[in-house]
Scaffold this motif. Structure first.
Motif, PDB file in Angstrom:
ATOM      1  N   THR A   1      -6.977 -13.234   6.237  1.00 50.41           N
ATOM      2  CA  THR A   1      -5.910 -12.377   5.716  1.00 50.41           C
ATOM      3  C   THR A   1      -5.590 -11.227   6.666  1.00 50.41           C
ATOM      4  OG1 THR A   1      -7.543 -11.110   4.427  1.00 50.41           O
ATOM      5  CG2 THR A   1      -6.420 -12.941   3.324  1.00 50.41           C
ATOM      6  N   GLU A   2      -6.142 -11.296   7.882  1.00 52.62           N
ATOM      7  CA  GLU A   2      -5.885 -10.328   8.947  1.00 52.62           C
ATOM      8  C   GLU A   2      -6.254  -8.907   8.550  1.00 52.62           C
ATOM      9  OE1 GLU A   2      -2.015 -10.758  10.613  1.00 52.62           O
ATOM     10  OE2 GLU A   2      -2.232 -12.914  10.940  1.00 52.62           O
ATOM     11  N   ASP A   3      -7.398  -8.774   7.864  1.00 52.52           N
ATOM     12  CA  ASP A   3      -7.932  -7.459   7.559  1.00 52.52           C
ATOM     13  C   ASP A   3      -8.238  -6.750   8.885  1.00 52.52           C
ATOM     14  OD1 ASP A   3     -10.293  -5.565   7.229  1.00 52.52           O
ATOM     15  OD2 ASP A   3      -9.862  -5.976   5.126  1.00 52.52           O
ATOM     16  N   SER A   4      -7.568  -5.657   9.156  1.00 53.11           N
ATOM     17  CA  SER A   4      -7.664  -5.011  10.464  1.00 53.11           C
ATOM     18  C   SER A   4      -9.073  -4.501  10.752  1.00 53.11           C
ATOM     19  CB  SER A   4      -6.665  -3.853  10.564  1.00 53.11           C
ATOM     20  OG  SER A   4      -6.901  -2.882   9.561  1.00 53.11           O
ATOM     21  N   ALA A   5      -9.755  -3.988   9.732  1.00 56.64           N
ATOM     22  CA  ALA A   5     -11.111  -3.483   9.943  1.00 56.64           C
ATOM     23  C   ALA A   5     -12.063  -4.606  10.336  1.00 56.64           C
ATOM     24  CB  ALA A   5     -11.615  -2.787   8.673  1.00 56.64           C
ATOM     25  N   MET A   6     -11.932  -5.749   9.676  1.00 58.43           N
ATOM     26  CA  MET A   6     -12.789  -6.880  10.003  1.00 58.43           C
ATOM     27  C   MET A   6     -12.483  -7.412  11.397  1.00 58.43           C
ATOM     28  SD  MET A   6     -15.245  -8.928   9.264  1.00 58.43           S
ATOM     29  CE  MET A   6     -15.552  -8.711   7.500  1.00 58.43           C
TER      30      MET A   6
END
Length: 327
Positions: free
Chosen positions: A209-214
């Motif tokens: 889901t393109e979580d920026s932190a991950m």
């Protein structure tokens, strides 16, 4: 009777970038080391028309589809294994402790099946078939490093291409550095870890889901892997230990399930009493803490006082092998 042996592993750097959810978009890089703690598989013919399967549980079934253990079921099905077979697994260190036991079990079982059928399989193909079973057939949200290090052994660098291809190369360290690592890497058991699949499923979903932190965390982890390779191949084990510490700090940020107050307290005691750096091995929540020590005596004394048992190890350079073949 066939008996195979496959090594468990410790992850040295880049862990987490070997999941398809990440490397299929960005490519991955992991350094892993096989250790002389093993999982053993035996296969032999019986006179009863069924499958007798012994691991932490006992199964006796007449049809492959009724085998509860998912890896055994899919491996037997893939190879059209027929009844009149008994399979037994044993391990130096039990599952759920973060040393890659699932992938090691898979590789050891496939090695035994090929020996049972009197067929040869190249090491790369062995690792990839194990990955096929766990990632493609069972849809586990895991990576590929465990299967590859169990198959190859040694200290290896794995580059994961966007197309899923894995390039394996040795970590090119001197004999002096190798001995330094075997002397000063100390491993302590904190207790059984939580399910790796549960922790990695969260990483998979957040990556997709393109979580920026991950994504930022995994990008940084991959670069740390390259930095660790440079430090070790240059013989700078102190820098490696400092990078391990950075690796651990970033790994903890991926999920609240990776660490807890007790693990953090043990880790802090370690780095305050003889360790330069370290990390928790495996998905998190338990398992083993791996430290690089500058004062082994102080670190061992502190961990003993904390109630943690040490598991001593050296590196394995043979990988999965057939130890006995008499069928």
């Amino acid at each position: 009777m066939i008996i195979t042996r496959a090594p468990l592993r410790i992850s040295i750097g880049g862990g987490g970038t070997d999941l398809p959810s990440y490397y299929s978009r960005f490519g991955g890089f992991v350094i892993s080391a096989a250790i002389n703690r093993y999982l053993y598989i035996t296969l032999h013919r019986t006179f009863r028309k069924n499958f007798i399967i012994k691991y932490s549980q006992l199964e006796t079934v007449e049809d492959v589809s009724k085998i509860n253990h998912p890896i055994i079921r899919e491996a037997f099905r893939l190879h059209d294994m027929e009844p009149y077979i008994e399979m037994v697994s044993m391990a130096d260190i039990p599952a759920g402790t973060g040393l890659g036991s699932s992938g090691t079990f898979n590789v050891g079982l496939l090695k035994a099946i090929y020996a049972f059928k009197r067929e040869h399989i190249p090491t790369q193909a062995l690792a990839e078939e194990a990955c096929h079973i766990e990632l493609d057939l069972l849809k586990e949200p895991i990576g590929k490093q465990d299967q590859y290090i169990a198959a190859f052994g040694g200290l290896i660098c794995m580059e994961f291409g966007k197309d899923g291809q894995v390039k394996v190369s040795p970590l090119r360290i001197s004999r002096e550095t190798l001995h330094d690592l075997e002397d000063n890497l100390l491993m302590f058991f904190t207790g059984y870890s939580r399910s790796a699949s549960a922790v990695l499923e969260d990483q998979k979903k957040r990556t997709e889901t393109e979580d920026s932190a991950m994504l930022d965390n995994l990008h940084f982890t991959k670069e740390l892997g390259f930095s660790i390779r440079k430090a070790l191949e240059g013989g700078d084990t102190v820098e490696f230990a400092k990078l391990m510490h950075q690796h651990w700090l970033h790994k903890k940020q991926r999920s609240s399930s990776i660490s807890n107050e007790q693990i953090s307290a043990w880790y802090d005691r370690g780095v305050s009493h003889g360790a330069i750096g370290g990390k928790l091995i495996g998905a998190g929540g338990g398992g083993f803490i791996l430290f690089y020590a500058h004062d082994r005596t102080a670190l061992r004394r502190e961990m003993a006082e904390a109630g943690l048992a040490e598991v001593r190890f050296s590196f394995d350079f043979e990988g999965a092998k057939v130890m006995v073949t008499d069928s």
